[in-house]
Design a protein around this motif. Structure first.
Motif, short mmCIF file in Angstrom:
data_model
loop_
_atom_site.label_atom_id
_atom_site.label_comp_id
_atom_site.label_asym_id
_atom_site.label_seq_id
_atom_site.Cartn_x
_atom_site.Cartn_y
_atom_site.Cartn_z
N UNK A 173 0.83 -1.20 0.00
CA UNK A 173 0.00 0.00 0.00
C UNK A 173 0.87 1.25 0.00
N UNK A 174 1.95 1.21 0.78
CA UNK A 174 2.87 2.34 0.85
C UNK A 174 3.46 2.65 -0.52
N UNK A 175 3.89 1.60 -1.24
CA UNK A 175 4.46 1.79 -2.58
C UNK A 175 3.42 2.37 -3.53
N UNK A 176 2.20 1.83 -3.48
CA UNK A 176 1.14 2.28 -4.38
C UNK A 176 0.76 3.74 -4.12
N UNK A 177 0.75 4.15 -2.84
CA UNK A 177 0.33 5.51 -2.50
C UNK A 177 1.46 6.51 -2.72
N UNK A 178 2.67 6.18 -2.24
CA UNK A 178 3.77 7.15 -2.29
C UNK A 178 4.54 7.12 -3.60
N UNK A 179 4.52 5.97 -4.31
CA UNK A 179 5.29 5.84 -5.54
C UNK A 179 5.00 6.92 -6.57
N UNK A 180 3.73 7.21 -6.89
CA UNK A 180 3.43 8.26 -7.88
C UNK A 180 3.99 9.63 -7.50
N UNK A 181 4.04 9.92 -6.20
CA UNK A 181 4.57 11.22 -5.78
C UNK A 181 6.08 11.30 -6.04
N UNK A 182 6.78 10.18 -5.84
CA UNK A 182 8.21 10.16 -6.17
C UNK A 182 8.42 10.37 -7.66
N UNK A 183 7.58 9.76 -8.48
CA UNK A 183 7.68 9.94 -9.93
C UNK A 183 7.42 11.40 -10.32
N UNK A 184 6.43 12.01 -9.68
CA UNK A 184 6.15 13.41 -9.96
C UNK A 184 7.32 14.31 -9.57
N UNK A 185 7.89 14.02 -8.41
CA UNK A 185 9.03 14.81 -7.95
C UNK A 185 10.20 14.68 -8.93
N UNK A 186 10.46 13.46 -9.40
CA UNK A 186 11.54 13.23 -10.36
C UNK A 186 11.26 13.97 -11.66
N UNK A 187 10.02 13.97 -12.10
CA UNK A 187 9.65 14.62 -13.36
C UNK A 187 9.86 16.13 -13.29
N UNK A 188 9.54 16.72 -12.14
CA UNK A 188 9.60 18.17 -12.03
C UNK A 188 10.98 18.69 -11.60
N UNK A 189 11.94 17.78 -11.36
CA UNK A 189 13.28 18.24 -11.07
C UNK A 189 13.82 19.02 -12.27
N UNK A 190 14.37 20.20 -12.03
CA UNK A 190 14.94 20.97 -13.12
C UNK A 190 16.39 20.55 -13.35
N UNK A 191 16.83 20.68 -14.60
CA UNK A 191 18.21 20.34 -14.92
C UNK A 191 19.14 21.40 -14.37
N UNK A 192 20.14 20.97 -13.63
CA UNK A 192 21.07 21.89 -12.99
C UNK A 192 22.48 21.63 -13.50
N UNK A 193 23.10 22.65 -14.02
CA UNK A 193 24.47 22.50 -14.53
C UNK A 193 25.43 22.26 -13.37
N UNK A 194 26.51 21.53 -13.65
CA UNK A 194 27.51 21.24 -12.62
C UNK A 194 28.18 22.53 -12.16
#
Length: 268
Positions: free
Chosen positions: A5-26
């Protein structure tokens, strides 16, 4: 089932966070002829040295304090659930207590904001939060075995304390952190929150195996809160903390300007 249940509920939020990460130059380039591994270790050592050279009374004390406070807070769920089960609370009762804790965590975040504004300083707010946690643990852990209905009040108070603790800690870290090293210092922060997490459950287990009254296992978490509290009493005033951070930021910017001008053939 709970993990699923934890994976099903929290997993999509992790995917959203990953998607909205902006590209940051080194921000730094790997020096020629150096390996990433050796350079990483050197940078960690250099940053550690810099913290205690330039920020010993702010970031230095902060990282030292969260070594202990986070050890207690991160162990709280393990200690409290084991405590409740050993004293005869069934799964439903324990689950209700945890739900109460989570609900009052939300209340605690608003209370943290109120206290920081009321006291005018996250440092003062954190001192009161740690002292309050100590008092609640001293009172509630010994009383619950004698009057079990108090567990629901304890759950509300523990939730309030947790909700108060985390926003205050993050406010301190975000303000005291020098600009330009956010990602690196976030790693230091996460390390400090985890490195002693094994100690309270170990001591709690040893006490349990040696037939010590289990409520003392809960009360012993106060030792870590107390050590963290001592470090906060060595902090300068909040105004001085901000001034130290801003002054050191100017020094770092000045050094970067010198290096940039030198590299371009200009004059500092």
């Amino acid at each position: 089932i709970g993990q699923a249940v934890d994976v099903a509920v929290s997993g999509p939020f992790f995917l959203l966070a990953f998607y909205f990460f902006t590209k940051q130059a080194a921000k730094r380039r790997l020096p020629e002829g150096h390996s990433l591994t050796s350079t990483g270790f050197k940078q960690v050592f250099s940053t550690s040295k810099g913290i205690f050279q330039h920020y010993p009374r702010t970031l230095g004390y902060f990282f030292a304090s969260i070594l202990f406070s986070e050890a207690a807070v991160n162990s709280f769920s393990v200690v409290s659930v084991t405590f409740l089960v050993e004293y005869g609370f069934n799964t439903v009762e324990t689950g209700i207590v945890m739900v109460i804790v989570f609900i009052f965590c939300i209340v605690g975040t608003f209370f943290a904001n109120f206290m920081m504004k009321k006291l005018g300083s996250p440092i003062r707010s954190m001192k009161f939060a740690l002292m309050s946690f100590i008092v609640v643990n001293f009172v509630m852990f010994p009383l619950i075995p004698k009057l079990q209905i108090l567990v629901y009040l304890a759950g509300a108070l523990w939730g309030l304390m947790l909700g108060w603790f985390y926003p205050t800690e993050l406010q301190l870290f975000a303000t005291l952190m020098p600009k330009g090293q956010e990602a690196e210092l976030a790693g230091f922060y996460l390390y400090c929150t985890q490195v002693l997490g094994w100690l309270p459950p170990l001591i709690f287990t040893i006490m349990n195996e040696n037939d010590v009254e289990l409520y003392w296992g809960g009360v012993h978490l106060n030792l870590y809160f107390f050590i963290a509290l001592i470090f906060f009493f060595f902090f300068p005033s909040w105004e001085q903390c901000i001034a130290i951070t801003e002054a050191e930021n100017l020094i770092v910017k000045g050094r970067e300007h010198v290096e940039l001008c030198s590299g371009d053939g200009g004059h500092a």
